[in-house]
Design an enzyme around this catalytic site. Structure first.
Site, PDB file in Angstrom:
ATOM      1  N   ASP A 145       0.655  -1.426  -0.132  1.00 28.75           N
ATOM      2  CA  ASP A 145      -0.123   0.089   0.026  1.00 28.75           C
ATOM      3  C   ASP A 145       0.725   1.066  -0.163  1.00 28.75           C
ATOM      4  O   ASP A 145       1.566   1.599   0.743  1.00 28.75           O
ATOM      5  CB  ASP A 145      -0.994   0.023   1.385  1.00 28.75           C
ATOM      6  N   HIS A 216      -9.711  -1.358  -6.990  1.00 27.74           N
ATOM      7  CA  HIS A 216      -9.741  -0.005  -6.110  1.00 27.74           C
ATOM      8  C   HIS A 216      -8.496   0.921  -7.326  1.00 27.74           C
ATOM      9  O   HIS A 216      -8.931   2.670  -6.734  1.00 27.74           O
ATOM     10  CB  HIS A 216      -8.541  -0.518  -4.808  1.00 27.74           C
TER      11      HIS A 216
END
Ligand code: HEM
Length: 332
Positions: A145, A216
């Site tokens: 991330d 996403h």
């Protein structure tokens, strides 16, 4: 441009997030603390330089006018709740956000303790989250991330207010949301299915060439009318509690213009224009339980916060006039 707070620093291994509401009548005590945060951070951080301790302090919309006089940051407003067909992004209280980062929890803990001590009687801690760096910068869903965060000059322009609001140039708008993950449902997916949800490969973190419209990555890849990327600077951190089964991501993103983050959120929760995607698939495994927007003023503002207009400044020494005298005429 004013000197920014420590927003543009590389991600560190530990974080503490404190969200605080200010009591009625607690404004003076809080303003005194705000002016001291830089010094307190220096006192704790100087002893452990390798820890690279930082504390970024931000102020919410309603608190701004209670705490300060003078102009307001042009785009400061409360976080807007979003209600999609399937998922909701709640708006939750918060007057101040302290975002502490360091290589060790000890450094964050020491400074957080000092801040809380100084806030006592003036404010209430409404959320306290301890974040930790997981393996290889992964979130608790197991994906790396932060990879596509802008760097260098692009990070500056994504995160910092510029000439469009000269009083607050060097500041930033920050949105935080706590997400809780449905781990059993997530683990029930194959790795290939998880990769389609995120839009990147899990093991080695490459972007998928063939993106699902509700992945996403697809939901959060924005461009303006001229085709230029609209970016934000994220510093998400995992948090959790194995005893209660809480597995979460503390989402935090700094932006020069909060509309960039808010547009991403609208796409994630309400779907894309033309409804190519109804919502971001990551939300089927992640529930937002908080949501608050703050402004991060430049360092000089924080170190010398202007009192509200109705506060009469204490009498000070008579000002000297240009001739170097006290300007009160002869004493004879
Ligand atoms: C990308 C995780 C919430 C904006 C990513 C990536 C992961 C991730 C794994 C791919 C790697 C990367 O480039 O960083 C999460 C998790 C979240 C979350 C676990 C909470 C459950 C959000 C939210 C926003 C957002 C709420 C925006 C409002 C972005 C952006 C990218 C990204 C802009 C980069 C897209 C690109 O240009 O490739 N996120 N994210 N994320 N995320 Fe999130």
């Amino acid at each position: 441009m004013g000197e920014p707070q420590a927003i543009l620093v590389p991600l560190n291994r530990s974080a503490i997030f404190l969200v605080v509401t200010v009591h009625e009548g607690g404004e003076d005590g809080v303003r005194d603390l705000l002016a001291d945060v830089t010094g307190l951070t220096r006192s704790v951080g100087f002893r452990v330089p390798a820890d690279r301790l930082t504390c970024v302090t931000s102020i919410g919309s309603a608190a701004w006018d209670r705490l300060f006089g003078g102009p307001r940051p042009a785009a400061l407003h409360p976080f807007e709740e979003l209600r999609g067909d399937r998922h909701c992004a709640p708006a939750t209280p918060g007057d101040l956000l302290f975002h502490l980062t360091a290589a060790t929890t000890a450094a964050c803990f020491e400074l957080a303790g000092k801040l809380v001590e100084r806030l006592s009687g003036f404010a209430e801690i409404v959320d306290h989250t301890v974040g930790f760096g997981y393996f290889e910068q992964r979130d608790l869903l197991g994906f790396v991330d932060g990879t596509e965060n802008p760097t260098g000059a692009a990070a500056y322009s994504a995160a910092l207010v510029g000439a469009e609001d000269p009083d607050f140039a060097g500041g930033s708008y920050v949105i935080v949301q706590k997400y809780l993950h449905a781990m059993a449902d997530w683990r029930a997916l194959s790795v290939g299915e998880q990769e389609r949800v995120i839009g990147r490969t899990k093991l080695d973190d490459f972007e998928l060439a063939d993106q699902a419209p509700d992945s996403h990555v697809a939901m959060n890849s924005l461009t303006d009318a001229a085709g230029v990327a609209r970016q934000i600077l994220r510093a998400n951190m995992p948090f959790g509690d194995v005893a209660t089964g809480e597995y979460g991501t503390y989402y935090i993103a700094y932006a020069a213009d909060p509309d960039v983050t808010e547009t991403m959120l609208r796409r994630m929760f309400l779907g894309t224009d033309g409804a190519a995607a109804g919502h971001d698939r990551i939300l089927d495994f992640s529930t937002a339980v908080t949501g608050t927007l703050f402004f991060t003023p430049p360092v000089e503002f924080l170190d010398n916060p202007p009192p509200p207009a109705d506060v009469v400044p204490a009498p000070s020494a008579p000002a000297r006039v240009a001739d170097g005298s006290l300007g009160i005429g002869s004493l004879r």
